[in-house]
Design a protein around this motif. Structure first.
Motif, mmCIF file in Angstrom:
data_model
loop_
_atom_site.group_PDB
_atom_site.id
_atom_site.type_symbol
_atom_site.label_atom_id
_atom_site.label_comp_id
_atom_site.label_asym_id
_atom_site.label_seq_id
_atom_site.Cartn_x
_atom_site.Cartn_y
_atom_site.Cartn_z
ATOM 1 N N ALA A 15 -6.163 2.917 12.487
ATOM 2 C CA ALA A 15 -4.763 3.173 12.837
ATOM 3 C C ALA A 15 -4.573 3.142 14.348
ATOM 4 C CB ALA A 15 -4.320 4.521 12.273
ATOM 5 N N VAL A 16 -5.460 3.802 15.073
ATOM 6 C CA VAL A 16 -5.369 3.828 16.536
ATOM 7 C C VAL A 16 -5.563 2.433 17.111
ATOM 8 C CG1 VAL A 16 -6.465 4.725 18.628
ATOM 9 C CG2 VAL A 16 -6.057 6.244 16.687
ATOM 10 N N ALA A 17 -6.470 1.666 16.533
ATOM 11 C CA ALA A 17 -6.719 0.308 17.018
ATOM 12 C C ALA A 17 -5.485 -0.571 16.841
ATOM 13 C CB ALA A 17 -7.916 -0.297 16.289
ATOM 14 N N LEU A 18 -4.770 -0.401 15.747
ATOM 15 C CA LEU A 18 -3.565 -1.200 15.514
ATOM 16 C C LEU A 18 -2.511 -0.935 16.584
ATOM 17 C CD1 LEU A 18 -3.260 -0.972 11.622
ATOM 18 C CD2 LEU A 18 -3.623 -3.055 12.973
ATOM 19 N N LEU A 19 -2.353 0.330 16.972
ATOM 20 C CA LEU A 19 -1.381 0.627 18.021
ATOM 21 C C LEU A 19 -1.863 0.154 19.384
ATOM 22 C CD1 LEU A 19 0.578 2.198 16.174
ATOM 23 C CD2 LEU A 19 0.798 3.828 18.039
ATOM 24 N N PRO A 23 1.658 -2.623 21.870
ATOM 25 C CA PRO A 23 2.368 -1.493 22.493
ATOM 26 C C PRO A 23 3.744 -1.233 21.891
ATOM 27 C CG PRO A 23 2.317 -3.401 23.964
ATOM 28 C CD PRO A 23 1.401 -3.710 22.828
ATOM 29 N N GLU A 24 4.270 -2.176 21.097
ATOM 30 C CA GLU A 24 5.564 -1.964 20.463
ATOM 31 C C GLU A 24 5.417 -1.457 19.029
ATOM 32 O OE1 GLU A 24 8.275 -5.179 20.768
ATOM 33 O OE2 GLU A 24 7.977 -5.453 22.917
ATOM 34 N N SER A 180 -7.361 8.978 20.133
ATOM 35 C CA SER A 180 -6.813 7.894 20.938
ATOM 36 C C SER A 180 -7.872 6.814 21.125
ATOM 37 C CB SER A 180 -6.361 8.415 22.304
ATOM 38 O OG SER A 180 -7.485 8.722 23.117
ATOM 39 N N ALA A 181 -7.478 5.733 21.775
ATOM 40 C CA ALA A 181 -8.434 4.658 22.041
ATOM 41 C C ALA A 181 -9.573 5.136 22.932
ATOM 42 C CB ALA A 181 -7.705 3.485 22.695
ATOM 43 N N ASP A 182 -9.343 6.203 23.698
ATOM 44 C CA ASP A 182 -10.372 6.755 24.575
ATOM 45 C C ASP A 182 -11.138 7.899 23.934
ATOM 46 O OD1 ASP A 182 -9.716 5.002 26.676
ATOM 47 O OD2 ASP A 182 -8.075 6.316 27.298
ATOM 48 N N GLY A 209 -0.237 5.727 22.427
ATOM 49 C CA GLY A 209 -0.954 5.186 21.287
ATOM 50 C C GLY A 209 -1.806 6.180 20.527
ATOM 51 N N ALA A 210 -1.773 7.451 20.935
ATOM 52 C CA ALA A 210 -2.606 8.460 20.263
ATOM 53 C C ALA A 210 -1.981 8.882 18.941
ATOM 54 C CB ALA A 210 -2.798 9.671 21.167
#
Length: 330
Positions: A15-19, A23-24, A180-182, A209-210
């Motif tokens: 899910a996080v990777a998709l966002l 960015p939209e 998040s991605a991080d 994106g979190a």
């Protein structure tokens, strides 16, 4: 409504990777706020990432006696949960006061915390709004603002946060966990919502994106003796014009511990620290309760048409604390 894509997430990382890849994109839980904003044109996502099937739908007791609430737990399930009703009754009451049964069956905990303001200027894309279009102005300051903020506002935005659940979670020192991605992170709810300042479009401290994964409530024996009271303009379900989440621990006629948060008075659920300081160690009586309310509301800066909120909130705070004290505080 703008055409959009749809993807169903099967795990948190995905899910996080998709966002992160778009960015939209926006996460979709129950959709009770997001879909409305899409219809009005306030939100125009290119992709919706459905997170309802992620394994985040449980309420669990933690080792310290608190609760860990998954982000996709529905409002209905949260309000009905035996541990919530027993140990944090104000939270159950807040959820039940927030919306009809049909909406509670769809709305999720994570989505509730991220819902946007219901200010009419924000939801009307034909009007300027600093929260929606930074730098365009805040017409509510001189326009329709009878249900707007009296605490913590600025000339850039005077809208209020609409969540009932968030008020109770603020009183009980909830902590918001996210992925998040991080990597993962945690934010105390008192830091989760940002001061409005001159950047009202930046509403939370959540990284871009979190995904909210859980909300944790630390063990708090005082929370078992708590109430949530909401004032609204009609008896049917409506957003608050003022609300209070309160908890008291009284011993030998004095307040040993107090928790107090206010709703519909600021851009975020408002933790009433000044009032708590007055209450702690003082007699559990009407004079103390009034002094506590006055201490918190001394910072109020009402607009021409919402000064009634200061009196309303003072009376509401005193009423709820009196009820918690046994109804006989004098």
């Amino acid at each position: 409504m703008k055409e959009f894509g749809y993807r169903r997430a099967h795990d948190v990382t995905g899910a996080v990777a998709l966002l992160a890849a778009d960015p939209e994109a926006r996460f979709l839980g129950g959709g009770t706020n997001l879909v409305d904003l899409m219809k009005s044109g306030v939100e125009r996502p290119a992709l919706l990432v459905d997170v309802r099937e992620l394994p985040l739908d449980r309420v669990e007791t933690t080792a310290d006696g608190g609760l860990r609430i998954g982000a996709t737990v529905t409002n209905s399930d949260l309000a009905a949960h035996s541990e919530v009703r027993r140990h944090y009754p104000a939270l159950a009451q807040a959820v039940l006061a927030g919306a009809s049964g049909q909406l509670r069956n769809m709305a999720t905990v994570g989505g509730n915390l991220l819902q946007r303001t219901r200010c009419g200027y924000f939801t009307d894309v034909s009007k300027p709004c600093n929260k929606r279009a930074p730098g365009s102005g805040c017409p509510a300051v001189a326009g329709e603002h009878h249900n707007h903020a009296v605490l913590g506002a600025s000339g850039h935005c005077v809208a209020v946060h609409p969540s009932d659940m968030g008020v109770a979670l603020t009183a009980f020192d909830a902590v918001v966990s996210y992925e998040s991605a991080d990597g993962p992170g945690r934010i105390p709810i008192t830091d989760f919502y940002l001061p409005v300042g001159d950047t009202p479009h930046r509403e939370t401290a959540l990284p871009p994106g979190a995904l909210i994964t859980h909300v944790s409530l630390p063990a708090a024996p005082v929370a078992a003796h708590s109430r949530y009271r909401k004032v609204r303009e009609r008896a049917s379900y409506a957003f608050a014009i003022g609300s209070v989440a309160a908890a008291l621990d009284i011993e030998d006629g004095a307040v040993r511990e107090a928790r107090l948060a206010l709703g519909a008075v600021a851009s975020r659920p408002w933790r009433a620290r000044a009032a708590e300081a007055v209450l702690t160690g003082a007699p559990a009586d009407g004079a103390t309760f009034a002094a506590a309310a006055d201490a918190e509301l001394a910072a109020a800066r009402p607009l021409p048409d919402n000064g009634y909120k200061v009196t309303l909130m003072r009376n509401l705070v005193v009423s709820v604390l009196t009820e918690l004290a046994g109804g006989d505080a004098r």
